[in-house]
Write a protein that holds these residues in place. Structure first.
Motif, PDB file in Angstrom:
ATOM      1  N   MET A 188       0.839  -1.207   0.000  1.00  0.00           N
ATOM      2  CA  MET A 188       0.000   0.000   0.000  1.00  0.00           C
ATOM      3  C   MET A 188       0.865   1.244   0.000  1.00  0.00           C
ATOM      4  O   MET A 188       1.445   1.604   1.030  1.00  0.00           O
ATOM      5  N   MET A 189       0.973   1.909  -1.167  1.00  0.00           N
ATOM      6  CA  MET A 189       1.784   3.111  -1.274  1.00  0.00           C
ATOM      7  C   MET A 189       1.137   4.114  -2.222  1.00  0.00           C
ATOM      8  O   MET A 189       0.334   3.729  -3.073  1.00  0.00           O
ATOM      9  N   PRO A 190       1.478   5.403  -2.083  1.00  0.00           N
ATOM     10  CA  PRO A 190       0.938   6.418  -2.993  1.00  0.00           C
ATOM     11  C   PRO A 190       1.610   6.346  -4.361  1.00  0.00           C
ATOM     12  O   PRO A 190       2.675   5.761  -4.515  1.00  0.00           O
ATOM     13  N   ARG A 191       0.943   6.932  -5.372  1.00  0.00           N
ATOM     14  CA  ARG A 191       1.454   7.068  -6.737  1.00  0.00           C
ATOM     15  C   ARG A 191       1.481   5.737  -7.486  1.00  0.00           C
ATOM     16  O   ARG A 191       1.071   5.667  -8.637  1.00  0.00           O
ATOM     17  N   LEU A 192       1.960   4.696  -6.831  1.00  0.00           N
ATOM     18  CA  LEU A 192       2.065   3.401  -7.494  1.00  0.00           C
ATOM     19  C   LEU A 192       2.014   2.310  -6.426  1.00  0.00           C
ATOM     20  O   LEU A 192       2.789   2.328  -5.470  1.00  0.00           O
ATOM     21  N   SER A 193       1.094   1.366  -6.574  1.00  0.00           N
ATOM     22  CA  SER A 193       0.969   0.309  -5.568  1.00  0.00           C
ATOM     23  C   SER A 193       2.176  -0.620  -5.613  1.00  0.00           C
ATOM     24  O   SER A 193       2.893  -0.693  -6.621  1.00  0.00           O
ATOM     25  N   GLY A 194       2.373  -1.343  -4.529  1.00  0.00           N
ATOM     26  CA  GLY A 194       3.472  -2.292  -4.484  1.00  0.00           C
ATOM     27  C   GLY A 194       3.331  -3.393  -5.519  1.00  0.00           C
ATOM     28  O   GLY A 194       4.335  -3.866  -6.065  1.00  0.00           O
ATOM     29  N   ILE A 195       2.099  -3.818  -5.794  1.00  0.00           N
ATOM     30  CA  ILE A 195       1.876  -4.864  -6.792  1.00  0.00           C
ATOM     31  C   ILE A 195       2.310  -4.382  -8.180  1.00  0.00           C
ATOM     32  O   ILE A 195       2.990  -5.092  -8.921  1.00  0.00           O
ATOM     33  N   GLU A 196       1.919  -3.159  -8.541  1.00  0.00           N
ATOM     34  CA  GLU A 196       2.321  -2.620  -9.844  1.00  0.00           C
ATOM     35  C   GLU A 196       3.827  -2.361  -9.875  1.00  0.00           C
ATOM     36  O   GLU A 196       4.482  -2.582 -10.908  1.00  0.00           O
TER      37      GLU A 196
END
Length: 230
Positions: free
Chosen positions: A54-62
């Motif tokens: 769970m992170m801003p701008r770009l998720s960890g999965i992406e």
């Protein structure tokens, strides 16, 4: 020193973890968003990346997907405790392991060292990428996570690759599910965990059947699996 990249928007947590890792002898760099994490992970020579989901701008999965498109660097995912969907998706896309949050620094270090031991066991990144594991018409390149079957590319998820690699290293032998879990994921098989069975079923479909109509991966109920050599 072993270089580790921490990618997490929780500044307090990354500060705590990085201080602990440095005391344990690691060289640590931290970034606070997915896009910066991808750029840093693929542009510098890190031994391992710790990546929050769970992170801003770009998720960890992406972020993981983009890292995997450009690099085979080991990735340890940080997941919300009990967040099974993201955890499974991450492993399927090529994450090497996961640690549920909140986690203790000691637990994180233990998982990092376990991953690095597995990587070191395969040799250097360059040597591993060139070394092929051959079983009949199956070819696996563990260093680059590439596979071919009968001369054609074999598309495997990260989890499928690790499971097939374990079976290939013990081709012709029955391997218990407990041993498969330990060697593929460096953790004991959890009670009622059917993930190995589900992914083995998917691998079977991708390999097709033998001339006699049987699967290339044989199972012995309650015991384990065996990859046939020919």
């Amino acid at each position: 020193m072993v270089k580790v990249l921490l990618v997490d928007d929780d500044v307090d947590l990354t500060s705590l973890l990085s201080q602990y890792l440095m005391r344990e002898g690691f060289d640590v760099n931290t970034v606070q968003d997915g896009e910066a994490g991808v750029a840093e992970a693929i542009s510098n020579d890190y031994a391992l990346v710790v990546l929050d989901i769970m992170m801003p701008r770009l998720s960890g999965i992406e972020a993981l997907r983009r890292i995997r498109a450009a690099s085979a660097v080991p990735v340890l995912m940080l997941t919300a405790r009990g967040d099974n969907i993201d955890r499974i998706v991450g492993l399927d896309m090529g994450a090497d392991d996961y640690v549920p949050k909140p986690c203790t620094p000691g637990e994180l270090v233990a998982r990092i060292r376990a991953i690095l031991r597995r990587v070191e066991g395969r040799g250097s990144a360059t040597t591993s990428a060139q070394r092929v594991l051959q079983v009949g018409d199956l070819s696996l390149w563990p260093g680059s996570r590439r596979a071919t079957w009968r001369g054609a590319p074999l598309e495997l998820t990260g989890t499928e690759f690790r499971l097939l690699e374990v079976l290939a290293r013990h081709s012709g032998q029955l391997v218990s599910k407990q041993d498969i879990s330990q060697q593929a994921f460096d953790r004991p098989l959890a009670r009622f965990d059917r993930r190995i069975d589900v992914h083995i079923s998917s691998i079977r479909q991708k390999l097709g059947t033998r001339p006699d109509g049987q699967s290339w991966i044989q199972s012995v109920r309650g015991l384990g699996y065996q990859l046939l050599e020919d």
